[in-house]
Design a protein around this motif. Sequence first.
Motif, PDB file in Angstrom:
ATOM      1  N   LEU A  85     -18.779 -13.553  20.701  1.00  0.00           N
ATOM      2  CA  LEU A  85     -19.829 -14.440  21.202  1.00  0.00           C
ATOM      3  C   LEU A  85     -19.252 -15.542  22.080  1.00  0.00           C
ATOM      4  N   LYS A  86     -20.035 -15.909  23.089  1.00  0.00           N
ATOM      5  CA  LYS A  86     -19.644 -16.940  24.046  1.00  0.00           C
ATOM      6  C   LYS A  86     -20.673 -18.069  24.018  1.00  0.00           C
ATOM      7  N   PRO A  87     -20.297 -19.268  24.438  1.00  0.00           N
ATOM      8  CA  PRO A  87     -21.269 -20.365  24.480  1.00  0.00           C
ATOM      9  C   PRO A  87     -22.519 -20.011  25.296  1.00  0.00           C
ATOM     10  N   GLU A  88     -22.361 -19.217  26.333  1.00  0.00           N
ATOM     11  CA  GLU A  88     -23.512 -18.844  27.156  1.00  0.00           C
ATOM     12  C   GLU A  88     -24.458 -17.867  26.460  1.00  0.00           C
ATOM     13  N   ASP A  89     -24.099 -17.380  25.283  1.00  0.00           N
ATOM     14  CA  ASP A  89     -25.012 -16.561  24.487  1.00  0.00           C
ATOM     15  C   ASP A  89     -25.979 -17.414  23.669  1.00  0.00           C
ATOM     16  N   THR A  90     -25.784 -18.714  23.687  1.00  0.00           N
ATOM     17  CA  THR A  90     -26.665 -19.617  22.956  1.00  0.00           C
ATOM     18  C   THR A  90     -28.092 -19.514  23.482  1.00  0.00           C
ATOM     19  N   ALA A  91     -29.023 -19.234  22.586  1.00  0.00           N
ATOM     20  CA  ALA A  91     -30.429 -19.039  22.969  1.00  0.00           C
ATOM     21  C   ALA A  91     -31.252 -18.773  21.721  1.00  0.00           C
ATOM     22  N   VAL A  92     -32.559 -18.773  21.901  1.00  0.00           N
ATOM     23  CA  VAL A  92     -33.455 -18.233  20.883  1.00  0.00           C
ATOM     24  C   VAL A  92     -33.599 -16.739  21.160  1.00  0.00           C
ATOM     25  N   TYR A  93     -33.355 -15.941  20.162  1.00  0.00           N
ATOM     26  CA  TYR A  93     -33.419 -14.485  20.303  1.00  0.00           C
ATOM     27  C   TYR A  93     -34.728 -13.973  19.704  1.00  0.00           C
ATOM     28  N   TYR A  94     -35.416 -13.162  20.495  1.00  0.00           N
ATOM     29  CA  TYR A  94     -36.722 -12.646  20.104  1.00  0.00           C
ATOM     30  C   TYR A  94     -36.679 -11.127  19.960  1.00  0.00           C
ATOM     31  N   CYS A  95     -37.308 -10.654  18.920  1.00  0.00           N
ATOM     32  CA  CYS A  95     -37.491  -9.222  18.726  1.00  0.00           C
ATOM     33  C   CYS A  95     -38.769  -8.793  19.452  1.00  0.00           C
ATOM     34  N   ASN A  96     -38.720  -7.610  20.042  1.00  0.00           N
ATOM     35  CA  ASN A  96     -39.863  -7.086  20.791  1.00  0.00           C
ATOM     36  C   ASN A  96     -40.146  -5.659  20.352  1.00  0.00           C
ATOM     37  N   ALA A  97     -41.432  -5.354  20.227  1.00  0.00           N
ATOM     38  CA  ALA A  97     -41.875  -3.991  19.946  1.00  0.00           C
ATOM     39  C   ALA A  97     -42.842  -3.583  21.048  1.00  0.00           C
ATOM     40  N   ARG A  98     -42.582  -2.442  21.641  1.00  0.00           N
ATOM     41  CA  ARG A  98     -43.402  -2.006  22.775  1.00  0.00           C
ATOM     42  C   ARG A  98     -43.858  -0.569  22.584  1.00  0.00           C
ATOM     43  N   ARG A  99     -45.162  -0.389  22.659  1.00  0.00           N
ATOM     44  CA  ARG A  99     -45.717   0.952  22.716  1.00  0.00           C
ATOM     45  C   ARG A  99     -46.800   0.953  23.776  1.00  0.00           C
ATOM     46  N   PHE A 100     -47.984   0.553  23.446  1.00  0.00           N
ATOM     47  CA  PHE A 100     -49.041   0.394  24.450  1.00  0.00           C
ATOM     48  C   PHE A 100     -49.091  -1.044  24.971  1.00  0.00           C
ATOM     49  N   SER A 101     -48.480  -1.970  24.218  1.00  0.00           N
ATOM     50  CA  SER A 101     -48.425  -3.370  24.608  1.00  0.00           C
ATOM     51  C   SER A 101     -47.202  -3.994  23.944  1.00  0.00           C
ATOM     52  N   ASP A 102     -46.940  -5.236  24.272  1.00  0.00           N
ATOM     53  CA  ASP A 102     -45.786  -5.951  23.718  1.00  0.00           C
ATOM     54  C   ASP A 102     -46.184  -6.817  22.538  1.00  0.00           C
ATOM     55  N   SER A 103     -45.339  -6.787  21.502  1.00  0.00           N
ATOM     56  CA  SER A 103     -45.456  -7.709  20.382  1.00  0.00           C
ATOM     57  C   SER A 103     -44.128  -8.422  20.210  1.00  0.00           C
ATOM     58  N   TRP A 104     -44.207  -9.692  19.780  1.00  0.00           N
ATOM     59  CA  TRP A 104     -43.020 -10.535  19.697  1.00  0.00           C
ATOM     60  C   TRP A 104     -42.895 -11.169  18.324  1.00  0.00           C
ATOM     61  N   GLY A 105     -41.640 -11.365  17.912  1.00  0.00           N
ATOM     62  CA  GLY A 105     -41.380 -12.138  16.723  1.00  0.00           C
ATOM     63  C   GLY A 105     -41.361 -13.620  17.059  1.00  0.00           C
ATOM     64  N   GLN A 106     -41.089 -14.428  16.029  1.00  0.00           N
ATOM     65  CA  GLN A 106     -41.124 -15.882  16.213  1.00  0.00           C
ATOM     66  C   GLN A 106     -39.825 -16.415  16.796  1.00  0.00           C
ATOM     67  N   GLY A 107     -38.777 -15.611  16.795  1.00  0.00           N
ATOM     68  CA  GLY A 107     -37.493 -16.015  17.359  1.00  0.00           C
ATOM     69  C   GLY A 107     -36.547 -16.560  16.308  1.00  0.00           C
ATOM     70  N   THR A 108     -35.268 -16.398  16.576  1.00  0.00           N
ATOM     71  CA  THR A 108     -34.224 -16.950  15.716  1.00  0.00           C
ATOM     72  C   THR A 108     -33.148 -17.579  16.602  1.00  0.00           C
ATOM     73  N   GLN A 109     -32.726 -18.773  16.238  1.00  0.00           N
ATOM     74  CA  GLN A 109     -31.787 -19.526  17.068  1.00  0.00           C
ATOM     75  C   GLN A 109     -30.360 -19.039  16.847  1.00  0.00           C
ATOM     76  N   VAL A 110     -29.669 -18.804  17.940  1.00  0.00           N
ATOM     77  CA  VAL A 110     -28.243 -18.501  17.916  1.00  0.00           C
ATOM     78  C   VAL A 110     -27.528 -19.563  18.731  1.00  0.00           C
ATOM     79  N   THR A 111     -26.592 -20.252  18.097  1.00  0.00           N
ATOM     80  CA  THR A 111     -25.827 -21.294  18.765  1.00  0.00           C
ATOM     81  C   THR A 111     -24.351 -20.963  18.666  1.00  0.00           C
ATOM     82  N   VAL A 112     -23.704 -20.872  19.817  1.00  0.00           N
ATOM     83  CA  VAL A 112     -22.277 -20.574  19.878  1.00  0.00           C
ATOM     84  C   VAL A 112     -21.564 -21.825  20.369  1.00  0.00           C
ATOM     85  N   SER A 113     -20.833 -22.456  19.480  1.00  0.00           N
ATOM     86  CA  SER A 113     -20.202 -23.725  19.811  1.00  0.00           C
ATOM     87  C   SER A 113     -19.038 -23.985  18.874  1.00  0.00           C
ATOM     88  N   SER A 114     -18.037 -24.666  19.395  1.00  0.00           N
ATOM     89  CA  SER A 114     -16.908 -25.067  18.558  1.00  0.00           C
ATOM     90  C   SER A 114     -17.111 -26.482  18.032  1.00  0.00           C
TER      91      SER A 114
END
Length: 114
Positions: A85-114
Amino acid sequence: QVQLVESGGGLVQPGGSLRLSCVASVSFFSRYVMGWYRQAPGKQRELVATITYGGSTNYADSVKGRFTISRDNAKKTVYLQMNSLKPEDTAVYYCNARRFSDSWGQGTQVTVSS
């Protein structure tokens, strides 16, 4: 209606690893294309990786060779293994499910820092 619940985010040092999980509450999970997206502060949401019901994967160039997406259709779960992992990977990560339309999760925070 697809409900997605992510987990596994947190604070990690550069070079470390995390594994994200996303559990889907949906029938016929195996028919969905599942994906992970991320959004950093001040930036647009971007694709990280996707996986089809057959297991074909696609990755953003920035994560190729470091991240691995996988799915367990019996558990209705999709995973994102993140290594080197790199500092530039820091973000809120969202899960997506796609079939006929998109559905999203609430997100989970990933922080890469020393």
